[in-house]
Motif scaffolding. Structure first.
Motif, PDB file in Angstrom:
ATOM      1  N   LEU A   1       0.841  -1.201   0.000  1.00 17.69           N
ATOM      2  CA  LEU A   1       0.000   0.000   0.000  1.00 17.69           C
ATOM      3  C   LEU A   1       0.876   1.252   0.000  1.00 17.69           C
ATOM      4  O   LEU A   1       1.045   1.933   1.009  1.00 17.69           O
ATOM      5  CB  LEU A   1      -0.944  -0.025   1.200  1.00 17.69           C
ATOM      6  CG  LEU A   1      -1.819  -1.277   1.315  1.00 17.69           C
ATOM      7  CD1 LEU A   1      -2.690  -1.202   2.555  1.00 17.69           C
ATOM      8  CD2 LEU A   1      -2.664  -1.464   0.058  1.00 17.69           C
ATOM      9  N   ASN A   2       1.401   1.571  -1.159  1.00 19.25           N
ATOM     10  CA  ASN A   2       2.325   2.687  -1.326  1.00 19.25           C
ATOM     11  C   ASN A   2       1.543   4.007  -1.460  1.00 19.25           C
ATOM     12  O   ASN A   2       0.786   4.209  -2.407  1.00 19.25           O
ATOM     13  CB  ASN A   2       3.186   2.441  -2.578  1.00 19.25           C
ATOM     14  CG  ASN A   2       4.288   3.475  -2.723  1.00 19.25           C
ATOM     15  OD1 ASN A   2       4.355   4.441  -1.964  1.00 19.25           O
ATOM     16  ND2 ASN A   2       5.154   3.274  -3.690  1.00 19.25           N
ATOM     17  N   GLU A   3       1.737   4.891  -0.506  1.00 19.51           N
ATOM     18  CA  GLU A   3       1.004   6.165  -0.496  1.00 19.51           C
ATOM     19  C   GLU A   3       1.366   7.037  -1.691  1.00 19.51           C
ATOM     20  O   GLU A   3       0.536   7.804  -2.180  1.00 19.51           O
ATOM     21  CB  GLU A   3       1.309   6.920   0.801  1.00 19.51           C
ATOM     22  CG  GLU A   3       0.836   6.230   2.065  1.00 19.51           C
ATOM     23  CD  GLU A   3      -0.663   6.404   2.298  1.00 19.51           C
ATOM     24  OE1 GLU A   3      -1.238   7.350   1.743  1.00 19.51           O
ATOM     25  OE2 GLU A   3      -1.235   5.577   3.032  1.00 19.51           O
ATOM     26  N   SER A   4       2.601   6.931  -2.179  1.00 17.63           N
ATOM     27  CA  SER A   4       3.026   7.797  -3.287  1.00 17.63           C
ATOM     28  C   SER A   4       2.321   7.455  -4.601  1.00 17.63           C
ATOM     29  O   SER A   4       2.385   8.230  -5.555  1.00 17.63           O
ATOM     30  CB  SER A   4       4.547   7.679  -3.477  1.00 17.63           C
ATOM     31  OG  SER A   4       4.915   6.350  -3.832  1.00 17.63           O
ATOM     32  N   ALA A   5       1.672   6.280  -4.655  1.00 19.14           N
ATOM     33  CA  ALA A   5       0.990   5.867  -5.892  1.00 19.14           C
ATOM     34  C   ALA A   5      -0.457   6.324  -5.943  1.00 19.14           C
ATOM     35  O   ALA A   5      -1.142   6.077  -6.947  1.00 19.14           O
ATOM     36  CB  ALA A   5       1.057   4.346  -6.032  1.00 19.14           C
TER      37      ALA A   5
ATOM     38  N   ALA B   1      -2.354   2.527  -7.907  1.00 20.81           N
ATOM     39  CA  ALA B   1      -2.809   2.349  -6.526  1.00 20.81           C
ATOM     40  C   ALA B   1      -3.742   1.144  -6.406  1.00 20.81           C
ATOM     41  O   ALA B   1      -3.666   0.377  -5.445  1.00 20.81           O
ATOM     42  CB  ALA B   1      -3.509   3.622  -6.044  1.00 20.81           C
ATOM     43  N   LEU B   2      -4.635   0.954  -7.386  1.00 19.59           N
ATOM     44  CA  LEU B   2      -5.527  -0.202  -7.362  1.00 19.59           C
ATOM     45  C   LEU B   2      -4.748  -1.509  -7.524  1.00 19.59           C
ATOM     46  O   LEU B   2      -5.095  -2.535  -6.927  1.00 19.59           O
ATOM     47  CB  LEU B   2      -6.570  -0.080  -8.465  1.00 19.59           C
ATOM     48  CG  LEU B   2      -7.650   0.990  -8.252  1.00 19.59           C
ATOM     49  CD1 LEU B   2      -8.488   1.179  -9.499  1.00 19.59           C
ATOM     50  CD2 LEU B   2      -8.543   0.605  -7.061  1.00 19.59           C
ATOM     51  N   ALA B   3      -3.695  -1.464  -8.329  1.00 19.92           N
ATOM     52  CA  ALA B   3      -2.836  -2.654  -8.462  1.00 19.92           C
ATOM     53  C   ALA B   3      -2.165  -2.974  -7.131  1.00 19.92           C
ATOM     54  O   ALA B   3      -2.052  -4.144  -6.741  1.00 19.92           O
ATOM     55  CB  ALA B   3      -1.789  -2.421  -9.549  1.00 19.92           C
TER      56      ALA B   3
END
Length: 554
Positions: free
Chosen positions: A328-332, A339-341
């Motif tokens: 769960l990378n916030e930068s994406a 982000a969905l990936a």
């Protein structure tokens, strides 16, 4: 006939031998797997019965390796002790040797009988047990047929000028012959197929008796290597029994090969013909390993444990317990597709944890303790933590501008995540409570009742894996199959409940004692299956394959 054509015919006959052996094993596992596993668990506490059970299972499954893997999995789950597992494997090796002896007789008349009867049984009914029994008969027919084909295919080799040179070389170089037999057995993944090939070639006069004994010892080395290689990435407890088999059988074959080539004892006492001598040498070797293995079982087990510990790398989770990897990378977040990936990756990790929970819970029904119960409850805590993190991450994604497809994927992930969290709650709050109740009261299921639960659980676990794969593949056919399985499970639940109430009417004491646990567990498993099957609905709806709450006709 040219040499290449002869080798092509021989390769085809050997391929049929391997396929037939696998067909028999598959049929037995599908038709009687639950019964065989239950019998194995019930008899493993007695060393003598462990040997007999291992022998019987090997004859039924046509594979000592399959028995080794099965016993190893039970030992890893704590269902059987490692020492009992070692003895069961010793019996399995004798069982596979007896199968070779049985197949060495003239069984040609059985070929048309088995093929015709098996095909009729398989095609004339939809009953699973009858179809699998038909599969077994067809496999036996093809197995016997393949042996005849090997003999016919090797017949032109009698006129070969090269073959005597090769045989003479291996007769003077037993080490190479020994290692070659081990390699071929590993390649076949079947000691039965390897020994049958030797017997057939010896019957045509291609293998002298002394070389045959060396090759048989090599076959046993190769067979002992298969299970350790197949379980090399398994949990340490699962690997102890295969490693012990390698130490006992593999080392035993090496010691006897050295002793045989040094002492050169006469082999005439093993039988009047070379095929008989090869078969009897195979049986004698495994009997000797069993006799030696009984007093050495404890030593071999301790040595196996030490080898497994030495070969197990340190668990990164123990040394880096505080660093839990997250996708769960916030930068994406500013790139919704990425982000969905990331969220999908994290949901798949939750699937893996839920699968472990679902797999372990049925093991606790049979043998549970406070430590294992606490460990399973801790997995649910992990699911809850990840569930909260994924929901928060998806909420942040929803604040961005999403396309229609991204919005649908977003809703699908939310739904899947909620369902996975509910499955974890059912396992821990409901099913784990049943386990604790059974443990506290010392209750035991009837043999038939346990078989019903095991079969129902196995179906739910299979469907769970399909549902987890569907999150990644989004395959419409898999989605359709998953929903269809929901209907089949409903019929299976009805059948299990009727059988249970029939046992209650007959006054079976164990059925009365475990009645509520049995029915509640079936209900919980059905609810889990329904939750996971609903993961297929978005895929089917997207493809236009869903009408209301039901599948459209194909």
């Amino acid at each position: 006939m040219s040499g290449s054509v002869v080798l092509l015919h021989l390769a085809g006959a050997i391929a049929l031998l391997l396929w037939a052996t696998r067909m028999v094993r598959t049929g037995v596992e599908r038709a009687y797997g639950d019964v065989l596993r239950h019998k194995l668990r019930a008899t493993m506490r007695n060393p003598f019965m462990a040997v007999l059970t291992g022998c019987a299972l090997s004859i039924a499954l046509q594979s000592s390796t399959a028995v080794t893997l099965l016993v190893g999995s039970f030992a890893g789950a704590g269902i059987v002790s490692g020492m009992s597992g070692q003895l069961a494997v010793r019996g399995a090796e004798i069982g596979s040797a007896l199968v070779v002896k049985l197949l060495s007789f003239d069984l040609s008349l059985l070929v048309p009988i088995c093929l015709a009867t098996g095909t009729m049984m398989f095609m004339a009914t939809e009953r699973r047990s009858w179809r699998q029994f038909g599969r077994i008969l067809v496999g036996i027919g093809l197995l016997i047929l393949s042996l005849e084909m090997i003999g016919e295919a090797s017949e032109p080799l009698r006129e070969s000028r090269l073959l005597p040179v090769i045989v003479d070389y291996f007769s003077t170089d037993p080490v190479t012959a020994y290692l070659l037999a081990a390699f071929i057995t590993w390649l076949f993944h079947s000691s039965i197929a390897a020994v049958l090939l030797l017997v057939t070639l010896a019957g045509r006069g291609f293998i002298p008796p002394e070389l045959g004994v060396v090759l048989v010892l090599g076959v046993n080395l190769g067979s002992s290597v298969i299970a350790p290689l197949l379980t090399r990435h398994a949990e340490p407890g699962v690997r102890v029994v295969p490693i012990g088999n390698l130490l006992m059988r593999g080392a035993g074959s090496l010691i006897l090969m050295i002793a045989f080539t040094w002492a050169k004892p006469p082999v005439a006492y093993l039988g009047s013909t070379v095929p008989d001598q090869i078969i009897n040498a195979h049986i004698l070797f495994n009997c000797l390993i069993l006799i030696a293995g009984i007093p050495l079982a404890g030593l071999i087990y301790r040595a196996s444990e030490k080898i497994v510990v030495l070969g197990t790398p340190p668990d990164p989770a123990e040394s880096l317990a505080a660093a839990e990897l997250s996708a769960l990378n916030e930068s994406a977040l500013d790139t919704p597709s990425q982000a969905l990936a990331n969220a999908t990756r994290e949901v798949v990790r939750v699937c893996e944890t839920v699968e472990i929970m679902l797999k372990r819970i049925i093991e606790l029904y049979e043998k549970a303790d406070a430590e294992k119960i606490a460990a399973l409850a801790a997995l649910d805590d992990r699911v809850d933590r990840k569930h909260q993190a994924i929901k928060l991450y998806l909420a942040k994604i929803s604040a961005r501008q999403l396309t229609e497809a991204e919005a649908l994927h977003h809703q699908e992930l939310i739904g899947a995540c909620v369902k996975l969290e509910q499955v974890g709650d059912i396992i821990v709050r409901n099913m784990l409570a049943h386990v604790q109740k059974k443990l506290d009261r010392g209750l035991e299921f009837t043999e038939e009742g346990w078989r019903e639960l095991s079969r129902f659980h196995a179906s739910v676990l299979t469907n769970a894996r399909m549902a987890f794969n569907l999150l990644v593949s989004r395959d419409p056919e898999t989605a359709r199959q998953l929903v269809e399985e929901k209907d089949r499970l409903r019929a299976l639940e009805k059948e299990a409940s009727q059988s249970h109430f029939l046992r209650l009417r007959e006054g079976t004491a164990k059925s009365v004692e475990t009645s509520s646990i049995h029915l509640d567990t079936i209900r919980d498993l059905k609810q889990i299956n329904s939750l996971l099957a609903s993961i297929a609905y978005p895929v089917l709806e997207e493809q236009g394959l869903l009408r209301g709450s039901r599948l459209q006709a194909s």
